[in-house]
Design a protein around this motif. Sequence first.
Motif, mmCIF file in Angstrom:
data_model
loop_
_atom_site.group_PDB
_atom_site.id
_atom_site.type_symbol
_atom_site.label_atom_id
_atom_site.label_comp_id
_atom_site.label_asym_id
_atom_site.label_seq_id
_atom_site.Cartn_x
_atom_site.Cartn_y
_atom_site.Cartn_z
ATOM 1 N N PHE A 109 0.851 -1.198 0.000
ATOM 2 C CA PHE A 109 0.000 0.000 0.000
ATOM 3 C C PHE A 109 0.881 1.240 0.000
ATOM 4 O O PHE A 109 1.983 1.229 0.535
ATOM 5 N N ARG A 110 0.388 2.313 -0.566
ATOM 6 C CA ARG A 110 1.093 3.597 -0.537
ATOM 7 C C ARG A 110 0.076 4.705 -0.334
ATOM 8 O O ARG A 110 -1.002 4.694 -0.946
ATOM 9 N N ASN A 111 0.411 5.638 0.497
ATOM 10 C CA ASN A 111 -0.393 6.859 0.602
ATOM 11 C C ASN A 111 0.516 8.006 0.991
ATOM 12 O O ASN A 111 1.448 7.839 1.761
ATOM 13 N N VAL A 112 0.269 9.127 0.393
ATOM 14 C CA VAL A 112 1.037 10.329 0.681
ATOM 15 C C VAL A 112 0.061 11.493 0.832
ATOM 16 O O VAL A 112 -1.026 11.495 0.252
ATOM 17 N N SER A 113 0.458 12.453 1.627
ATOM 18 C CA SER A 113 -0.345 13.673 1.760
ATOM 19 C C SER A 113 0.596 14.860 1.883
ATOM 20 O O SER A 113 1.711 14.738 2.381
ATOM 21 N N ALA A 114 0.115 15.998 1.397
ATOM 22 C CA ALA A 114 0.880 17.246 1.473
ATOM 23 C C ALA A 114 -0.077 18.359 1.873
ATOM 24 O O ALA A 114 -1.182 18.460 1.340
ATOM 25 N N LYS A 115 0.354 19.157 2.817
ATOM 26 C CA LYS A 115 -0.493 20.242 3.309
ATOM 27 C C LYS A 115 0.316 21.531 3.329
ATOM 28 O O LYS A 115 1.452 21.550 3.805
#
Length: 185
Positions: A109-115
């Motif tokens: 699985f892969r997940n990325v977030s940018a804020k």
Amino acid sequence: SGSFRLGITEMRTDGIVQNFNMKRRNISLNTTQKIFEALEFSANVEYINEDVKNRYFRNTQGGIPQTILMIANHMGPEELSPGYDENFQETGVGTDGNATNPYFVLNRFRNVSAKDRFITAVTAKWDILSWLYLRAKVGQDYFTFKTENIIPDGTAFYKEGRVEQGESKFFERNYELLLGLDKNL
């Protein structure tokens, strides 16, 4: 007369579960200026940038914590490693496809977030009399939050796999006008 403060910080952290990390950078500037004896301005500006790789999910399919609770208590989690077979299909933890193999989650699985977030405020205070003042303030908050989640093909609960991308934007502006008294009656 006046003053200012500039702050720059950077935080980096790795999670207790492998393949997780977070980086957050902050820059803030606070300044106050007394223009005249009775007039003062202040401004606060803050920028926050955050990047997260493989954020933990709880109580969802593909979440590691609840899956550990679903496996038989006589089975050690390391017996589930690497989480997939030679065809990259998930090796299950039972008959329930919702109980995702935690190693499959870690390895596939892969997940990325940018804020990015800007918070600002400007204040002006006018001392009309020694006991009476007028203060005006404007503040705003703006951020964008982008995510990408990859559920790989071969996942027991979603064989075809899936890529989810999202972006949220938020903007708010507030105004304040205050007439203040500071006098013993």
